[in-house]
Design an enzyme around this catalytic site. Structure first.
Site, PDB file in Angstrom:
ATOM      1  N   ASP A 136       0.825  -1.217   0.000  1.00  0.00           N
ATOM      2  CA  ASP A 136       0.000   0.000   0.000  1.00  0.00           C
ATOM      3  C   ASP A 136       0.861   1.270   0.000  1.00  0.00           C
ATOM      4  O   ASP A 136       0.343   2.366   0.199  1.00  0.00           O
ATOM      5  CB  ASP A 136      -0.962   0.003   1.200  1.00  0.00           C
ATOM      6  CG  ASP A 136      -0.238  -0.001   2.551  1.00  0.00           C
ATOM      7  OD1 ASP A 136       1.014   0.025   2.563  1.00  0.00           O
ATOM      8  OD2 ASP A 136      -0.923  -0.031   3.592  1.00  0.00           O
ATOM      9  N   HIS A 138       3.337   2.078   2.061  1.00  0.00           N
ATOM     10  CA  HIS A 138       3.821   2.610   3.346  1.00  0.00           C
ATOM     11  C   HIS A 138       5.332   2.445   3.497  1.00  0.00           C
ATOM     12  O   HIS A 138       5.926   1.542   2.907  1.00  0.00           O
ATOM     13  CB  HIS A 138       3.069   1.989   4.533  1.00  0.00           C
ATOM     14  CG  HIS A 138       3.365   0.548   4.794  1.00  0.00           C
ATOM     15  ND1 HIS A 138       2.432  -0.329   5.288  1.00  0.00           N
ATOM     16  CD2 HIS A 138       4.493  -0.200   4.659  1.00  0.00           C
ATOM     17  CE1 HIS A 138       2.976  -1.523   5.450  1.00  0.00           C
ATOM     18  NE2 HIS A 138       4.217  -1.468   5.071  1.00  0.00           N
TER      19      HIS A 138
HETATM   20  P1  PGA Z   1       8.038  -6.972   3.386  1.00  0.00           P
HETATM   21  O1  PGA Z   1       7.435  -5.684   4.123  1.00  0.00           O
HETATM   22  O2  PGA Z   1       9.502  -6.745   3.312  1.00  0.00           O
HETATM   23  O3  PGA Z   1       7.675  -8.114   4.295  1.00  0.00           O
HETATM   24  O4  PGA Z   1       7.401  -7.024   2.045  1.00  0.00           O
HETATM   25  C1  PGA Z   1       7.799  -4.409   3.681  1.00  0.00           C
HETATM   26  C2  PGA Z   1       7.038  -3.359   4.457  1.00  0.00           C
HETATM   27  O5  PGA Z   1       5.870  -3.584   4.821  1.00  0.00           O
HETATM   28  O6  PGA Z   1       7.603  -2.277   4.675  1.00  0.00           O
END
Ligand code: PGA
Length: 270
Positions: A136, A138
């Protein structure tokens, strides 16, 4: 924002680890901002390898992690403190007192968050902040709608984030609904940022972050306002970028400059 597109996830991870290792070598007392999640696992593996095989020395390094789940203590296998111990801190020669992760068991959230910000300032600020990006858009746990001036604080997780992170929580165990997280404003004050994204599921978020408007709906887009950001992606995560050819040209020019191949850049040919 400098965008580096590597062919594979492994190449992107190694390039990211290489930049971090270079900083540790050139500034042995650097302050590193660290991240958790699936994306940085192999980055940490490479740093551990360089510690073991290439004498990469962390003895004077200080670290600050981005975030922590509220309610989970250091011994909880899904806490970010536990993750950091398992993936990195237990395998390198870092002073454990110099590693900071927000305390998910702190009773006074607000006081703890203010203290966290103060500790970052007392350490001289963060030299290099490693970041991932959520689907999303973030950064840290700054969910869509977070103020772009926000500081370390309590944050309610978006249902999409809870869904994405369910994979780390076995069985019926619930993903916490609250987290403590550095704010977007905190991240913008770091001296440099290194954002790693791999996999096709990140392509839309990466495109919005790099080529979309700056908006609190995609908090990573605030990095467009930061003076020194490197985004490293594999071909899948960079697959939706429109100006990918230009980013490749910029990377090539940087590499020619760094290796002193000035004639290839038309410097000194006249
Ligand atoms: P992920 O999470 O490395 O598990 O994809 C990234 C994040 O949410 O910042």
């Amino acid at each position: 924002m400098r965008v580096i597109i590597e062919k594979t996830a492994e190449q992107a991870e190694l390039r990211t680890a290489g930049i971090m290792a270079d900083l540790v070598r050139h500034k042995p007392n650097a302050v590193l901002g660290l991240a958790t999640g699936s994306t940085p696992v192999k980055v940490y593996r490479e740093l551990v390898r360089q510690h073991r095989e290439a004498e990469l020395d962390f003895s004077q390094i200080t670290t600050f992690n981005l975030d922590e789940y509220v309610g989970l203590g250091a011994q909880h296998p899904q806490s970010f403190r536990y993750f950091m111990q398992e993936q990195l801190f237990n395998h390198i020669n870092i002073d454990h007192a110099a590693t900071h992760v927000p305390d998910g068991r702190a009773l006074d959230f607000s006081a703890h968050c203010q203290q966290y910000e103060q500790r970052i300032l007392d350490a001289g600020g963060i030299d290099l902040q490693l970041l991932g990006i959520g689907v999303d858009g973030h950064i840290a746990f700054n969910e869509p709608g977070s103020s772009l001036g926000s500081r370390t604080r309590l944050k309610t997780l978006a249902s999409e984030t809870i869904r994405q992170n369910k994979k780390f929580f076995p069985g019926d165990e619930q993903v916490p609904r609250l987290a403590l997280t550095m704010g977007v404003g905190t991240i913008l004050e770091t001296r440099s940022c290194l954002l790693l994204a791999t996999g096709a599921h990140k392509a839309s978020a990466v495109r919005s972050m790099v080529e979309g408007p700056v908006t609190a709906q995609i908090t990573a887009s605030a990095l467009q306002l930061h003076r020194e950001v490197i985004v490293i992606v594999d071909e899948e995560a960079g697959g939706w970028l429109e100006r990918r050819d230009y980013y490749a040209e910029v990377d090539e020019c940087h590499q020619l400059l760094e290796t002193g191949q000035l004639r290839a850049l038309g410097i000194g040919n006249q």
